[in-house]
Design a protein around this motif. Structure first.
Motif, PDB file in Angstrom:
ATOM      1  N   ARG A 125      -5.726  14.758  -5.296  1.00 26.14           N
ATOM      2  CA  ARG A 125      -4.603  13.875  -5.170  1.00 26.14           C
ATOM      3  C   ARG A 125      -4.140  14.038  -3.700  1.00 26.14           C
ATOM      4  O   ARG A 125      -3.778  15.124  -3.443  1.00 26.14           O
ATOM      5  CB  ARG A 125      -3.575  13.615  -5.959  1.00 26.14           C
ATOM      6  CG  ARG A 125      -2.437  12.703  -5.623  1.00 26.14           C
ATOM      7  CD  ARG A 125      -2.509  11.445  -6.857  1.00 26.14           C
ATOM      8  NE  ARG A 125      -1.529  10.506  -6.515  1.00 26.14           N
ATOM      9  CZ  ARG A 125      -0.778  10.211  -7.483  1.00 26.14           C
ATOM     10  NH1 ARG A 125      -0.633  10.828  -8.701  1.00 26.14           N
ATOM     11  NH2 ARG A 125       0.362   9.129  -7.326  1.00 26.14           N
ATOM     12  N   ASN A 170       0.768  -1.229   0.076  1.00 24.84           N
ATOM     13  CA  ASN A 170       0.074   0.112  -0.011  1.00 24.84           C
ATOM     14  C   ASN A 170       0.992   1.381  -0.005  1.00 24.84           C
ATOM     15  O   ASN A 170       0.241   2.248   0.045  1.00 24.84           O
ATOM     16  CB  ASN A 170      -0.850  -0.022   1.206  1.00 24.84           C
ATOM     17  CG  ASN A 170      -2.248  -0.926   1.037  1.00 24.84           C
ATOM     18  OD1 ASN A 170      -2.493  -1.194  -0.127  1.00 24.84           O
ATOM     19  ND2 ASN A 170      -2.685  -1.271   2.096  1.00 24.84           N
ATOM     20  N   PHE A 217      -6.419   4.195   1.851  1.00 20.20           N
ATOM     21  CA  PHE A 217      -5.620   5.303   2.319  1.00 20.20           C
ATOM     22  C   PHE A 217      -5.653   5.415   3.904  1.00 20.20           C
ATOM     23  O   PHE A 217      -4.729   5.814   4.396  1.00 20.20           O
ATOM     24  CB  PHE A 217      -5.852   6.550   1.415  1.00 20.20           C
ATOM     25  CG  PHE A 217      -4.956   7.709   1.716  1.00 20.20           C
ATOM     26  CD1 PHE A 217      -3.893   7.918   1.011  1.00 20.20           C
ATOM     27  CD2 PHE A 217      -5.667   8.650   2.520  1.00 20.20           C
ATOM     28  CE1 PHE A 217      -3.078   9.068   1.358  1.00 20.20           C
ATOM     29  CE2 PHE A 217      -4.870   9.954   2.715  1.00 20.20           C
ATOM     30  CZ  PHE A 217      -3.628   9.972   2.083  1.00 20.20           C
ATOM     31  N   LEU A 246      -4.439   4.593  -3.915  1.00 18.02           N
ATOM     32  CA  LEU A 246      -5.309   3.799  -3.038  1.00 18.02           C
ATOM     33  C   LEU A 246      -6.791   4.604  -3.119  1.00 18.02           C
ATOM     34  O   LEU A 246      -6.766   5.838  -3.586  1.00 18.02           O
ATOM     35  CB  LEU A 246      -4.984   3.571  -1.628  1.00 18.02           C
ATOM     36  CG  LEU A 246      -3.269   3.448  -1.510  1.00 18.02           C
ATOM     37  CD1 LEU A 246      -3.164   3.382   0.111  1.00 18.02           C
ATOM     38  CD2 LEU A 246      -2.873   1.896  -1.981  1.00 18.02           C
ATOM     39  N   ASN A 247      -7.663   3.542  -2.806  1.00 17.38           N
ATOM     40  CA  ASN A 247      -8.918   4.424  -2.604  1.00 17.38           C
ATOM     41  C   ASN A 247      -8.868   5.223  -1.073  1.00 17.38           C
ATOM     42  O   ASN A 247      -8.224   4.569  -0.416  1.00 17.38           O
ATOM     43  CB  ASN A 247     -10.184   3.712  -2.862  1.00 17.38           C
ATOM     44  CG  ASN A 247     -10.297   2.185  -1.981  1.00 17.38           C
ATOM     45  OD1 ASN A 247     -10.229   2.685  -0.614  1.00 17.38           O
ATOM     46  ND2 ASN A 247     -10.706   1.068  -2.334  1.00 17.38           N
ATOM     47  N   TYR A 248      -9.775   5.812  -0.550  1.00 18.94           N
ATOM     48  CA  TYR A 248      -9.735   6.633   0.327  1.00 18.94           C
ATOM     49  C   TYR A 248      -9.783   5.724   1.577  1.00 18.94           C
ATOM     50  O   TYR A 248      -9.141   6.031   2.689  1.00 18.94           O
ATOM     51  CB  TYR A 248     -10.822   7.885   0.497  1.00 18.94           C
ATOM     52  CG  TYR A 248     -10.494   8.679   1.642  1.00 18.94           C
ATOM     53  CD1 TYR A 248      -9.373   9.323   1.819  1.00 18.94           C
ATOM     54  CD2 TYR A 248     -11.176   8.239   2.978  1.00 18.94           C
ATOM     55  CE1 TYR A 248      -9.109  10.211   3.077  1.00 18.94           C
ATOM     56  CE2 TYR A 248     -11.090   9.045   4.170  1.00 18.94           C
ATOM     57  CZ  TYR A 248      -9.835  10.138   4.070  1.00 18.94           C
ATOM     58  OH  TYR A 248      -9.765  10.540   5.261  1.00 18.94           O
ATOM     59  N   SER A 272      -4.038   9.136  -2.729  1.00 21.10           N
ATOM     60  CA  SER A 272      -5.185   8.580  -2.865  1.00 21.10           C
ATOM     61  C   SER A 272      -5.888   9.619  -3.974  1.00 21.10           C
ATOM     62  O   SER A 272      -5.323  10.929  -3.555  1.00 21.10           O
ATOM     63  CB  SER A 272      -6.057   8.442  -1.700  1.00 21.10           C
ATOM     64  OG  SER A 272      -7.462   8.234  -1.998  1.00 21.10           O
TER      65      SER A 272
END
Lengths: 253, 497
Positions: free
Chosen positions: B52, B2, B25, B20-22, B70
């Motif tokens: 971003r 990640n 993240f 990443l998606n939130y 993210s």
């Protein structure tokens, strides 16, 4: 007790006997001057390297209000025409006098004809000042603090910074005047009784300095304030500040 | 993975950083449960259709930095990290103030510095929403923005019960000059260096070093060991100078006039050493990326050693005297205490961390330049009071004097260097950390396809540590506020940028 006395003895005398006559080391970057060698044809290296666009060519001029004394122009000039001397006396009361031209460096001083009569009459032996930091980087504050310290001791001339604008005879502004500090500048100015000497200290206050192009500034107020003294430098050396003030308040009319 | 692991001062391709998606993240921040990790930067950048988010977490044991990101849509409502990790409040407030993003469940979602590019222009500095209490017994005290001295502006709002402070809220922003935007507006490296010098006038070496390391990493030009030693010496000299000035100021606040004048004079010796070295008392001009304009000559080295010898004997004498005077100690001890738990929770850095028993020192945990080749033993004290913060300065000065003398022995001659390759690697990210006298400075730059800097982020330790002052004065007498404030000596302009 004995340790205290020993430390006291080792401390000795630390004040500069005469801050108007002492000389600084050669390495100090003070008042610039132009050597009389001619410029190369079509050369504008000094103008191009200047980070605050203080230099204009044809005719060659160096605007001391914008100058941050970084020596980029001195290093870039192939003819070694620009030289920063160790002369720390640079205070004046006219923007025009900060435009350095060849052979006219000695104009960078207080013009007695423009000094307000009440400044000399009332404040010649005692000047209390209130500082407003309006977006400064703290460099000017460090040097203004030093001006009152054990080495420079400007208190000997009756020049002091005070806590309240009501106790002050004048306003010192450092920093390029940010939008967020504008109200503080106005309030302090209005709270100081007349003759209310206005002093701008440092390249940021004089011209915006490195922050000139910032969108966060509000410098319009300066045209209303009519500064009585301009002190160039980035930051100005304590001796520059002290001598500028003495030139102003000790003017012989 | 990640996240991607990097070292201090390493440049990496932007596309090597995971997006990443939130929720993912958000979960990576669970690294912060381990106190070896702390968040060194978290900011947002506008992209074409999205925003971003970039985050950097430093691991002090592994000497690595985890970078992750993210992409979120404009006007998103995001789950706030602040309830779980309260020290994150500054980053989220900073992002929410400029971008159209909302952090939900944040308990302290107030404006941070009222920047010129804030999303809500209605929100002005005069309208800051102070925390207040309705009570017949309690009263509020407002101090600032202009203070009684030669000092920068900031507003302090106290809620007091008689003389006792229950709560302090600090509101800043008056010094906001838009430094980060100017870094992008003018891409000339000389200009940017001058701007870095003026981020905070008392941390000239710290900030220019972080900037120089960053530029040199982004164009692949490293400097010789001699130059690295010179830069490390300059950083330690700056630490000595400002620490000495702070000891002087602390003496002023407890009316110990002899200490005030002796430390003032001792500071002059150190800053005049810079004057001899580069012509400026605060070391402006000394450090420039890819250049060594003021090489340390044999003559200069001798001058430095002479100045340090003069300084050292008188400094030791004075410091020992000061820390043995009961009337000074009585004003310092158990005043303005910050606990270890508070320091960890609020992610304090630098001096504020080290005086509360948390060893955070970039020189040891994420060394750069010459610090990679030398052993630094950080001074860590446990009490977290004004005395600890005063003593830390004393011990750090002693240590820095020792380092400088050792390093001068290792330094062979160096020359003027002037590389002119200003081309930066395109589409890259670089992050540099430097332990300035106040604590860790973090600079991050992102470059675009042409190698221009498209985003620049500066973090002064004061961003975290102002909250330490707010905590320190709780349950103390309001008359002790000046001495607590001076013991941290935080930066207004470094915070406001």
């Amino acid at each position: 007790m004995l340790d205290g006395l020993k430390a006291f003895f080792h401390h000795g005398k630390r004040f500069i006997p005469d801050p108007t006559k002492v000389s600084l080391p050669e390495s100090f970057t003070g008042l610039p001057k132009f050597i009389s060698t001619p410029c190369l044809q079509d050369c504008s290296l000094c103008k191009n390297v200047c980070p605050t666009r203080a230099i204009t060519t044809e005719p060659l001029r160096l605007a001391l209000d914008s100058c941050i004394f970084c020596l980029e122009c001195q290093d870039a000039c192939p003819e070694h025409k620009i030289r920063f001397t160790n002369n720390y006396k640079m205070g004046t009361n006219q923007y025009e006098r900060l435009q350095i031209a060849e052979g006219k460096e000695n104009l960078v001083c207080v013009n007695p004809a423009l000094v307000r009569n009440e400044i000399v009459r009332l404040l010649g032996r005692s000047l209390k000042l209130r500082l407003v930091s309006a977006g400064s980087c703290n460099g000017c504050e460090l040097e203004l603090n030093a001006a009152g310290n054990v080495n420079f001791d400007m208190g000997r001339y009756g020049i002091e910074f005070v806590a309240s604008p009501r106790h002050a005879d004048g306003l010192v502004i450092t920093g390029p005047i940010t939008e967020n500090s504008l109200a503080s500048v106005k309030l302090t100015y209005e709270a100081i009784p007349s003759p209310n000497v206005v002093i701008l200290v440092g390249a940021c206050a004089l011209s915006g300095g490195v922050f000139k192009e910032s969108l966060a500034l509000r410098r319009e107020i300066l045209s209303e304030l009519k500064p009585d003294l301009l002190v160039p430098g980035c930051p100005p050396h304590p001796l520059t500040f002290i001598n500028a003030i003495l030139d102003l308040i000790k003017t012989k009319v | 993975m990640n996240y991607i692991s990097i070292k201090n001062g390493e440049s990496i391709a932007v596309n090597s950083v995971p997006v990443l998606n939130y929720q993912e993240f958000y979960n990576v921040f669970d690294l912060l449960k381990d106190h070896e990790n702390h968040c060194i930067n978290y900011f947002a950048v506008n992209e074409a259709d999205t925003i971003r988010l970039w985050a950097m977490i430093a691991n002090d044991r592994e000497h690595t930095i985890y970078v992750f990101s993210s992409n979120v849509a404009h006007n998103s409502k995001l789950k706030s990290l602040t309830p779980k990790y309260p020290g994150m409040h500054v980053y989220e407030r900073e992002i929410a103030e400029v971008f159209h993003l909302q952090f939900e469940e944040s308990e302290w979602d107030k404006p941070l510095r009222f920047p010129f590019n804030r999303n809500n222009k209605e929100q002005t500095i005069e309208k800051y929403p102070f925390y207040s209490i309705e009570s017949h017994e309690l009263h509020e005290v407002g101090v600032g923005p202009i203070h009684a001295g030669i000092i920068e502006p900031g507003h302090f709002r106290f809620i007091c019960n008689g003389e006792k402070v229950l709560h302090l809220e600090i509101q800043l922003g008056y010094q906001h000059r838009g430094v980060e935007s100017l870094m992008i507006q003018n891409q000339n490296i000389t200009y940017q260096t001058k701007l870095a010098e003026s981020i905070s006038g008392d941390t000239v070496i710290g900030n220019t070093l972080a900037f120089a390391n960053l530029i040199e990493s982004l164009n692949g030009k490293s400097m010789s060991t001699s130059v690295e030693i010179e830069r490390a010496i300059a950083l330690e000299l700056e630490r000595i100078a400002i620490h000495t000035g702070d000891l002087s100021a602390l003496c002023t606040d407890v009316a110990y006039q002899f200490g005030t004048v002796v430390f003032q004079d001792l500071r002059t010796i150190i800053i005049n050493t810079f004057l001899q070295w580069c012509g400026n008392r605060f070391a402006r001009k000394l450090i420039h990326p890819q250049m060594n304009k003021y090489p340390l000559t044999q003559e200069l080295k001798e001058k430095i050693l002479n100045n340090l010898a003069e300084y050292e004997s008188r400094f030791n004498e004075m410091a020992q005297l000061m820390f043995n005077i009961p009337s000074v100690l009585a004003r310092f001890e158990n005043v303005g205490v910050v606990t270890t738990q508070q320091a960890l929770d609020m992610m304090f850095v630098g001096m504020a961390a080290r005086t509360s028993g948390v060893e955070r020192d970039i020189r040891k945990s994420h060394p750069h330049g010459f610090y990679q080749h030398t052993a630094i033993d950080p001074v860590v004290l446990k009490n977290g009071d004004v005395k600890a913060r005063a003593q830390l300065r004393y011990f750090e000065i002693v240590a820095s004097l020792k380092y400088i003398k050792e390093w001068l022995q290792l330094h062979s001659s160096s020359e003027k260097i002037a590389h002119s390759n200003n081309k930066l690697m395109p589409n890259s990210l670089c992050l540099t950390l430097v332990e300035g006298w106040r604590g860790e400075l973090c600079h991050v730059a992102l470059t675009d396809a042409k190698g221009n800097i498209m985003h620049y982020k500066i973090k002064d330790p004061s961003l975290h540590n102002w909250f330490a002052l707010a905590l320190a004065v709780r349950n103390n007498d309001i008359s002790d506020f000046p001495i607590c404030n001076k013991s941290f000596d935080l930066s207004y302009c470094g915070f406001d940028l």
